[in-house]
Design an enzyme around this catalytic site. Structure first.
Site, PDB file in Angstrom:
ATOM      1  N   GLY A   1      -4.101  -7.876 -14.087  1.00 23.58           N
ATOM      2  CA  GLY A   1      -3.506  -7.375 -12.848  1.00 23.58           C
ATOM      3  C   GLY A   1      -2.381  -8.318 -12.454  1.00 23.58           C
TER       4      GLY A   1
ATOM      5  CB  CYS B   1      -2.720  -2.308 -14.585  1.00 23.42           C
ATOM      6  SG  CYS B   1      -4.038  -1.712 -15.664  1.00 23.42           S
TER       7      CYS B   1
ATOM      8  CG  HIS C   1      -1.863   1.171   1.230  1.00 25.39           C
ATOM      9  ND1 HIS C   1      -2.974   1.246   0.417  1.00 25.39           N
ATOM     10  CD2 HIS C   1      -1.832   2.337   1.925  1.00 25.39           C
ATOM     11  CE1 HIS C   1      -3.598   2.389   0.625  1.00 25.39           C
ATOM     12  NE2 HIS C   1      -2.935   3.072   1.540  1.00 25.39           N
TER      13      HIS C   1
END
Length: 539
Positions: A436, A486, A155
């Protein structure tokens, strides 16, 4: 509030009533009127204009009172990119995974929680064990991030890239080695590894002219989340936005769990009720607050890149992340492994979140229909089964987002082995795919991508992970379905970009800090394949 008077004192000061303070200054209709007038004025003068307006307090009429050429931003050459390079060596305190390519000299602040971060500025560098979504508001005001834990897809790394803040994650011993308040140099300019140096080191900034960059045949798109940077980043060489992450907008602009707005009258926590009431001042319907805030953030990015394609991914918080939103703890189950739990598509038709998902759909519909940004497309994350895909498409239609209507395209992420194995069947449900690579690698190799112990085995270049990607691309080409990827790997590893080009992928999306290297890697890959014209025929 100031009021004109005919008495001896021509001006009197009147306290603004609380009801007036809680009202919006302008209605949506008035804002649209002003925007239309601004467009007419700029079209007339054929240049950006600095325009001032006023509203009559008695008649409520709007007036344009001044228009002059805009000069503050015009002087900046936004086609230039800054590249950073150290001019001297120093003592290395610690190292980890570099995020971005900047160098930052600053004062380290050792923190255990975001609540300790008071009066921080861009001169400060946060040093902490790990970063979770509740840190996000603080990260917008500091100059750098250093963490003990986390990898390139943690994150902290994701948010740092989106904010353009240099970060070094996964240092293991940063909080033990770095001393609070002692000047350090954070360098992300030396490749994949970032270094923290003792003291202040000299560095230089080199400008790169975007106008000299040759775009490849493979589409190059961006991964974005922060609306504040959208217009600046839209000037980078790109073919649109391949992934707009709405979680950032929800965390920073909305801040409230959508179900806490839907079920506001049933909330029991006085503190939460007070926080929501403060944020939603001016809204008679608290759900409208969510729709407004989310739609404005998404629309800013869609407008910045218009008419290029912008693909917004529906919310993909994990349950522990949703719980960190205001009021979220009352609506989220506790899970042992949120990464593999109640996330993505599974939430949208479930009664625990179905009404919250309706607000997401309303925000997207507002961007496309009311604001007219029909370049916006929608992507469904973590769709585990064909039946689940059909359910999500159906519930989106119930909420006013009908696939094919007004050109609406619905994509899905390819990040679960089931998406690859049944890609041809998924292609009948969705208009496009986006690989992904982080989650797909995680689930192919059975590795928690956030795990420190297993981090060395997490590798997008693993033959099994690449085989899954190749299979997905082959199925997409067979069904004539657009497919992109991505992820960080095509910019970090030139051979990975070469692999994707050889397989015939349509597009690759990069974080802004990796865009230029990604373009270079794709150009190099395309130059190496004499049969590229055949591979790229579906672009």
């Amino acid at each position: 509030v100031y009021s004109r008077s005919k008495e001896s004192n021509p001006t009197i000061n009147i306290d603004t009533p609380l009801t007036k303070q809680r009202q919006f200054v302008l209605s949506d209709e008035e804002i649209i009127t002003l925007a239309q007038w601004a467009s007419v004025i700029e079209k007339h003068y054929q240049k950006p204009m600095d325009i001032e307006w006023a509203k009559d307090g008695l008649t409520n009429e709007l007036y344009i009172i001044q228009a002059r050429p805009e000069t503050v931003h015009q002087s900046k050459n936004k086609k230039l990119h800054i590249q950073y390079k150290l001019q001297e060596k120093g003592k290395v305190l610690t190292s980890g995974n570099a995020v971005g390519s900047k160098i930052k000299v600053g004062i380290p602040c050792l923190l255990q929680s975001p609540k300790e971060g008071k009066n921080l500025t861009t001169e400060h560098i946060i040093v902490t064990d790990t970063i979770t979504p509740d840190w996000d508001p603080l990260l917008k005001q500091i100059g750098g991030i250093i963490t003990n834990k986390g990898g390139r897809t943690s994150h902290a790394a994701i948010v740092a890239r989106e904010l353009g803040v240099p970060a070094i994650v996964g240092c293991h011993n940063a909080t033990a080695i770095i001393e609070d308040g002692e000047m350090i140099t954070l360098s992300c300019s030396e490749g994949k590894t970032g270094y923290v140096y003792d003291g202040k080191l000299l560095f230089k900034e080199e400008e790169i002219d975007f106008s000299n960059i040759r775009m490849p045949h493979t589409e190059v798109k961006m991964i974005l989340a922060d609306p504040e940077n959208a217009f600046q980043l839209s000037l980078y060489p790109n073919d649109g936005v391949g992934l707009l992450r709405m979680e950032f907008i929800i965390t920073h602009s909305v801040k409230v769990h959508p179900m806490a707005l839907v079920k506001f009258n049933k909330l029991k926590n006085a503190t939460v009720i007070q926080q929501i009431n403060k944020l939603t001042q001016g809204y008679t319907n608290k759900q409208d607050y969510f729709i407004d805030q989310l739609s404005q953030g998404i629309a800013t990015i869609a407008a910045a890149f218009y008419p290029k394609e912008v693909i917004v991914r529906l919310s993909d918080f994990k349950t522990n992340e949703y719980a960190n939103l205001i009021g979220g703890k009352d609506f989220e189950p506790k899970e042992e492994n949120p990464m593999l739990g109640f996330r993505g598509a599974s939430r949208y038709y479930n009664n625990l979140y179905k009404e919250g998902f309706a607000l997401e759909c309303a925000a997207i519909k507002k961007v496309r229909d009311t604001m007219g940004l029909d370049n916006l497309k929608v992507m469904v994350p973590f769709c585990r089964t064909l039946e689940e895909g059909k359910k999500v498409v159906a519930i989106m239609e119930e909420n006013g987002l009908k696939r094919g209507e007004k050109g609406l395209e619905i994509y899905t992420m390819v990040e679960i082995p089931s998406n690859v194995i049944l890609a041809e069947e998924f292609a009948k449900i969705f208009d496009g795919f986006s690989i992904g690579s982080n989650d797909l690698t995680q689930l192919t190799l059975g590795i928690d991508r956030d795990s420190e112990l297993m981090g060395q085995l997490f590798d997008e270049n693993d033959p099994a992970a690449k085989k899954m990607i190749a299979m997905a691309i082959a199925s997409a080409r067979k069904t004539n379905t657009k497919i992109g990827l991505c992820g960080q790997a095509p910019s970090d590893f030139p051979e990975f970009a070469s692999f994707l080009v050889k397989e015939g992928i349509n597009s690759i999306s990069f974080n802004p800090d990796a865009l230029l290297q990604g373009i270079e890697n794709i150009n190099r890959a395309e130059k190496g394949f004499v049969t590229f014209g055949q591979s790229a025929s579906s672009n």
